[in-house]
Design a protein around this motif. Sequence first.
Motif, mmCIF file in Angstrom:
data_model
loop_
_atom_site.group_PDB
_atom_site.id
_atom_site.type_symbol
_atom_site.label_atom_id
_atom_site.label_comp_id
_atom_site.label_asym_id
_atom_site.label_seq_id
_atom_site.Cartn_x
_atom_site.Cartn_y
_atom_site.Cartn_z
ATOM 1 N N ALA A 100 0.836 -1.209 0.000
ATOM 2 C CA ALA A 100 0.000 0.000 0.000
ATOM 3 C C ALA A 100 0.865 1.251 0.000
ATOM 4 O O ALA A 100 0.563 2.237 -0.686
ATOM 5 C CB ALA A 100 -0.913 -0.009 1.223
ATOM 6 N N GLN A 135 -4.189 -2.689 3.744
ATOM 7 C CA GLN A 135 -3.887 -4.040 3.244
ATOM 8 C C GLN A 135 -4.665 -5.125 3.969
ATOM 9 O O GLN A 135 -4.536 -6.313 3.648
ATOM 10 C CB GLN A 135 -2.388 -4.319 3.352
ATOM 11 C CG GLN A 135 -1.585 -3.595 2.283
ATOM 12 C CD GLN A 135 -0.150 -4.101 2.154
ATOM 13 O OE1 GLN A 135 0.751 -3.305 1.900
ATOM 14 N NE2 GLN A 135 0.083 -5.396 2.282
ATOM 15 N N LEU A 182 -6.146 -2.722 -3.310
ATOM 16 C CA LEU A 182 -5.721 -2.359 -1.961
ATOM 17 C C LEU A 182 -6.740 -1.395 -1.380
ATOM 18 O O LEU A 182 -7.150 -0.435 -2.040
ATOM 19 C CB LEU A 182 -4.340 -1.697 -1.977
ATOM 20 C CG LEU A 182 -3.170 -2.596 -2.382
ATOM 21 C CD1 LEU A 182 -1.913 -1.759 -2.584
ATOM 22 C CD2 LEU A 182 -2.919 -3.656 -1.314
#
Length: 353
Positions: A100, A135, A182
């Motif tokens: 991320a 995440q 994500l």
Amino acid sequence: MDAEVSTLDVLVGHTERSGRGVYASRDFAAGEVIHRAQPLVAHPTLANLRTSCYHCLKPLTAVPPEQRVPTHGGRGGGGAAGHFCGEPCAAQAHASYHDAETSAGDTIAPLVRHCEEHGLKFPLAAARMAYAVAQGTASTSDADALLRVNFPPGVAPEQWLDEHAMIRLALARTVAVSRGKLGHPGLLQDITADWYVGVISRMHLNAFRVEIPPPVGGHAHPIDDHGHGHHHHGHDCGGHDSCDHHSHDSSSSSSFKDVLEAALASSETGAAAGTATYLAPSLFNHSCDPNVDVAWTSGDVSMTLRTRTEIPRGDELTICYTDAHAPVEARRKALEHAYGFECGCPRCVEESS
């Protein structure tokens, strides 16, 4: 936190002086390890990005240069790029928060510059927690059990709100660039200003300054100006965060004297590897003459809590939040400034009488 505490030989109970505290549920011998704790979150200081592992904070001089892995795919990361100490840390970071983080590109650069200008550490650690939420490896409630500074809803220092806005912008880019891979649809609604204020206020009360001694003896691998190492043969000469918790250490291990001297030198020069927030260790109350030591003797961010003396069942376990070697007035001033209390431990009472 309850799950972590349940594995230890301790009980959490009420204290008249400090609210809750940690008590021995059995007799402990001197020098006995009570707990080896992993952090809820950790982040290297910006000054040590080139000398500490980006994930576990291990000194990069402890590993050969060919073992190190660049963060952010070798890009600048908005000024926050560094190195992992090896593939295991790189893999753990990518699985937890780094995918991320790297998807956000340099969008985090304003927060990095802000931290550099103001000498801040907690905002980047909070951003790491936000990336872990993105995440799916962390929850926004993970730090809720820790004590915090209470502000009325919607009220907080303006600087904190500005920092939250920078993190939200980076998260919005993460969600957009990853095209939904994500971050979940409600991510930006979860990472609210109130969440950020809660996390930062908890870090102010609970974070530890991580003081990992440099490698002692054996082979060390120096770092050049670009964060890379050179092979070096022979012995290395070695030679809570507004007021982070500090260690007051002793140990019976054969190499402990060298490790302790290196740690003290690191503390005195301000060369801490980074900042970290732990769950169970944050329950321990303060004493200027503690019966438990805090140390990072495993070479990374893993914390070891070890008894300094024999501790009978039922006694409270305490650690030192400040420099135990400072004069009583300096200790009391530091503790009142950082934590809002005047220390009344037996040592302070004796030394001030």
